[in-house]
Motif scaffolding. Structure first.
Motif, PDB file in Angstrom:
ATOM      1  N   UNK A  47       0.809  -1.273  -0.022  1.00  0.00           N
ATOM      2  CA  UNK A  47      -0.031  -0.111   0.340  1.00  0.00           C
ATOM      3  C   UNK A  47       0.784   1.401   0.063  1.00  0.00           C
ATOM      4  N   UNK A  48       1.961   1.139   0.803  1.00  0.00           N
ATOM      5  CA  UNK A  48       2.952   2.336   0.500  1.00  0.00           C
ATOM      6  C   UNK A  48       2.957   3.015  -0.700  1.00  0.00           C
ATOM      7  N   UNK A  49       3.541   2.020  -1.729  1.00  0.00           N
ATOM      8  CA  UNK A  49       3.795   2.633  -2.992  1.00  0.00           C
ATOM      9  C   UNK A  49       2.738   3.315  -3.650  1.00  0.00           C
ATOM     10  N   UNK A  72      -8.100   6.791   1.500  1.00  0.00           N
ATOM     11  CA  UNK A  72      -7.982   6.822   3.075  1.00  0.00           C
ATOM     12  C   UNK A  72      -6.886   7.107   3.412  1.00  0.00           C
ATOM     13  N   UNK A  73      -5.885   5.770   3.097  1.00  0.00           N
ATOM     14  CA  UNK A  73      -4.439   5.761   3.731  1.00  0.00           C
ATOM     15  C   UNK A  73      -3.552   6.991   3.306  1.00  0.00           C
ATOM     16  N   UNK A 106      -2.476   6.271  11.223  1.00  0.00           N
ATOM     17  CA  UNK A 106      -3.603   6.687  12.193  1.00  0.00           C
ATOM     18  C   UNK A 106      -4.921   6.407  11.579  1.00  0.00           C
ATOM     19  N   UNK A 107      -5.562   6.684  10.587  1.00  0.00           N
ATOM     20  CA  UNK A 107      -6.961   6.231  10.130  1.00  0.00           C
ATOM     21  C   UNK A 107      -7.212   4.879  10.243  1.00  0.00           C
ATOM     22  N   UNK A 153      -0.768   0.072   8.412  1.00  0.00           N
ATOM     23  CA  UNK A 153      -1.212   0.791   7.292  1.00  0.00           C
ATOM     24  C   UNK A 153      -1.833  -0.225   6.376  1.00  0.00           C
ATOM     25  N   UNK A 154      -2.867  -0.709   6.920  1.00  0.00           N
ATOM     26  CA  UNK A 154      -3.570  -1.603   5.977  1.00  0.00           C
ATOM     27  C   UNK A 154      -5.112  -1.456   6.099  1.00  0.00           C
ATOM     28  N   UNK A 155      -6.036  -2.092   5.310  1.00  0.00           N
ATOM     29  CA  UNK A 155      -7.358  -1.513   4.922  1.00  0.00           C
ATOM     30  C   UNK A 155      -8.451  -2.349   5.804  1.00  0.00           C
TER      31      UNK A 155
END
Length: 737
Positions: A47-49, A72-73, A106-107, A153-155
């Motif tokens: 997801x970072x890329x 969102x991320x 955070x989110x 940082x995952x969904x």
């Protein structure tokens, strides 16, 4: 006029301290030391890329799901001032100082934290006790897998949040229906249900499971509503709605027509989610206006609308293709990869591996890279010149053309010889005159597929065309098969003898275009960019059609392994110590959830059989409460779990987490039902309550025991790590010193 100043202004508010406490504990469990570990953890590398692409406004396409989850991320990265400059190349890479780790995580953490009080409210809205609601929330609070997944940082935590929000909103709407239909709160909760469902689908396609469940429950309730005799008939006119719609009296009226109820539900649960879902793609395309690595998946027209990349190459090209034009032809289908019509000096082998013979003509392929051998000249069959005339004579729909390969000056040809890998189709080649009684058959009729009229001109990028062979009526087509080594593993081009109508593999468009060596002055026209609606539709189609290589993964698992927690995922290992993070659930909660499902199914079957014999073990209100709880909780588990048995993709333990949350909601429902309706005496209820307390204490103990693997902030000895390997199938990492 100022009399109100003589009296104090008093504001009263009902504050549920339990809800406040649960929210605080949820935030503490998810936000505590959120920046740890300061390294890329598991799918953060994936997801970072995409977050970096958003920060740099670079277009990308991810076939795993719609873009709302990525946005969102990316919002977290934007709020933290992330510039997108970080190389997401491996798990465990240390984050540099410019990466706002806390903001990026955070989110998802907030979504995971707010799921705790939402579980509490859902059970209350199902009209179960405060204790049952607290039990559901506390189970959500201590479930190790949910904590781990929401702190990264995952969904999945964001998906679970919107799933629960959809259920909660619908229950609040349903309860408003009983006393104040069409009130402001009624409209708010109904609309929020549709919005939450759309957001869930926009994060991952798994969200569609919960959306379908909500539509099914709403449809059943609407069906009962139609039979409500206190409401006027559908045929009693839409006027009754119109007369009452603008005032608040609709909430008070007993004569509100059924049509208004059905229309409101259709708009909120069908129209709004579809519009919002499409809006996600619009925003995605508006934000990402620069060329990137995924451009070639999209059409040439879309690529030309992006800043940089193809736009730099095609800007200022002549718009109309003329006889003598030099062009590159891109296949619209682009499967398995985008490619261009290509030829080179090599010829087909005289004899193939299977013993069939070929024409030994020059190979024609589809090549997935830009190359000088991709250029062709559109020749007028009646003229020898290979340059554009003055003035240019445009090629129109239905014209006969020859396609001359720019580097070898040989013409595109097909004949009644079987293609190398597709023997039912014709071989396509560039004609070589071997003087062996095999004449050239190099005339092609141009058909503009997306023409407005039969006199349309062939346009660069915009026109989608087919080439129909004049002699045999075969259509130039990309078969998609990879040629052997003699064809450099390029893609096979064939002449499809039996055209079964339109197919993208037969359709081509001009991507690069020039008028060639001519002294005439030409009118340079910029290509209009692809419209946003067309680009959104194309983006959606490409995302659905694209299939990533779902190869087997070390930590992949089957749905059967999830229920009994026979698998785990090692997310991160400290580079020097034995501290590590695992996606590993609380085994007491997982096993108990499965038992609760079994008990619910058995009890429901027993009650139904008894009711068939006209024996009502439960009062009607308790029965309806039991059925609704099962439809949402047991049904939520089923729709979020069972479809995975039909999927042919690599699956991981985290795919089970949305189903697990519905199991957790069902657990206190079943426990309260047993206490209220199956325990006959006060002594039985007391013993059962004591057992429930002991069970919950064991769940807390397991949660605390697994805490080092949940947060990864404690280095354990090899002996301690082995002690945590409660199942042989659990992959606990132990360093060899």
């Amino acid at each position: 006029m100022w009399g109100f100043l003589k009296r104090p202004i008093v504001v009263t508010a009902d504050i549920n301290l339990s809800l406040v406490a649960l929210t605080g504990m949820g935030l503490l469990s998810r936000l505590w030391r959120l920046t740890y570990p300061p390294a890329v953890v598991f799918d953060e590398v994936y997801y970072g890329q995409y977050i970096s692409f958003y920060m740099k406004r670079i277009f990308f396409l991810d076939d795993s799901g719609p873009p709302f989850g990525h946005m969102v991320l990316a919002l977290g990265g934007y709020l933290g001032g992330f510039d997108g400059h970080f190389l997401w190349n491996r798990i465990g890479a240390e984050y540099s100082s410019n990466v706002p780790v806390w903001s990026l995580r955070l989110l998802p953490a907030l979504a995971g934290a707010l799921s705790v009080p939402m579980a509490y409210q859902i059970v209350l809205e199902l009209h179960f006790s405060h204790c049952a609601a607290m039990g559901a929330a506390l189970l959500m609070l201590i479930e190790n897998a949910l904590i781990t997944q929401s702190r990264l940082m995952l969904l999945e935590s964001v998906l679970i949040f919107f799933n629960l929000l959809a259920v909660l909103s619908y229950l609040k709407f349903f309860n408003c229906q009983k006393h104040s239909p069409f009130s402001l709160s009624w409209w708010f909760w109904l609309t929020l249900t549709g919005v939450a469902c759309s957001c869930a689908v926009g994060i991952k396609y798994m969200g569609m499971f919960t959306y379908v469940l909500m539509l099914a429950v709403a449809a059943v309730h609407a069906w009962h509503l139609i039979g409500d005799q206190t409401l006027s008939n559908v045929g009693a006119d839409v006027q009754c709605c119109m007369r009452q719609a603008c005032v608040g009296q609709m909430g008070m009226s007993q004569g509100v027509c059924v049509f208004c109820h059905l229309l409101a539900r259709a708009v909120a649960l069908l129209v709004i989610p579809v519009v919002l879902y499409l809006l996600f793609f619009y925003v995605h395309l508006i934000l990402l206006f620069r060329s990137g690595p995924h451009d070639q998946i999209m059409s040439s027209a879309f690529q030309a609308s992006l800043e940089g990349g193809l736009a730099r190459i095609t800007q200022g090209q002549p718009l109309e293709v003329a006889f003598g034009s030099q062009v590159t032809l891109r296949n619209v289908f682009g499967k398995p990869v985008p490619c261009w019509l290509h030829s080179h000096q090599d010829t087909y082998p005289m004899i193939y591996e299977n013993g069939r013979g070929s024409s030994h003509q020059q190979q024609v392929t589809c090549y997935p890279f830009k190359d000088v051998n991709n250029w062709w000249i559109v020749k007028d069959p009646g003229r020898h010149q290979l340059v554009v005339s003055s003035p240019p004579r445009p090629v129109r729909h239905g014209d006969m053309v020859q396609l001359v390969h720019g580097m070898t000056t040989r013409s595109l040809n097909t004949h009644d010889v079987a293609a190398p890998l597709s023997p039912h189709s014709q071989e396509v080649s560039c004609y070589i005159d071997y003087n062996i009684s095999m004449p050239a058959q190099n005339l092609w009729r141009l058909e503009i597929v997306n023409r407005g009229s039969d006199t349309d001109v062939w346009k660069t990028i915009l026109s989608e065309v087919r080439f129909v062979h004049v002699n045999t009526s075969a259509v130039l087509k990309l078969s998609g098969a990879h040629l052997p080594d003699w064809g450099y593993r390029q893609l096979e081009i064939v002449g499809e003898k039996l055209s079964r109508g339109y197919h993208e593999s037969m359709v081509w468009n001009v991507e690069e275009h020039r008028y060639g060596a001519s002294e005439i002055q030409v009118l340079i026209m910029l290509h209009p960019p692809s419209s946003l609606s067309e680009a959104s539709a194309l983006f959606q189609w490409k995302m659905l059609a694209l299939r990533s290589d779902d190869s087997e993964h070390k930590y992949s698992s089957s749905p059967l392994e999830w229920v009994t927690l026979d698998t785990n995922i090692a997310y991160w290992l400290h580079p020097r110590t034995s501290a590590q993070i695992h996606l590993l659930g609380n085994i007491v909660i997982w096993i108990s959830g499965s038992l609760a499902l079994a008990i619910y199914a058995l009890l429901s079957s027993w009650y139904l059989l008894r009711r068939r014999r006209n024996v009502h073990d439960l009062p009607q209100d308790a029965w309806l409460r039991w059925v609704l709880a099962g439809a949402l909780c047991a049904g939520g588990w089923a729709v979020n779990y069972l479809p995975f048995f039909l999927m042919e993709k690599t699956l991981f333990l985290y795919h089970y987490l949305p189903a697990l949350t519905f199991q957790i909601l069902l657990l206190p429902v079943v426990l309260q039902h047993i206490s209220d309706h199956l325990c006959r005496s006060q002594l039985q209820r007391s013993v059962f309550s004591a057992l429930v307390v002991a069970w919950y204490s064991s769940a807390c103990h397991v949660s605390h025991t697994l805490r080092p693997l949940t947060y990864g902030d404690k280095s354990l000895s090899p002996h301690e790590l082995k002690a945590l390997r409660w199942k042989d199938s659990w992959d606990i990492l132990i360093r060899k010193h």
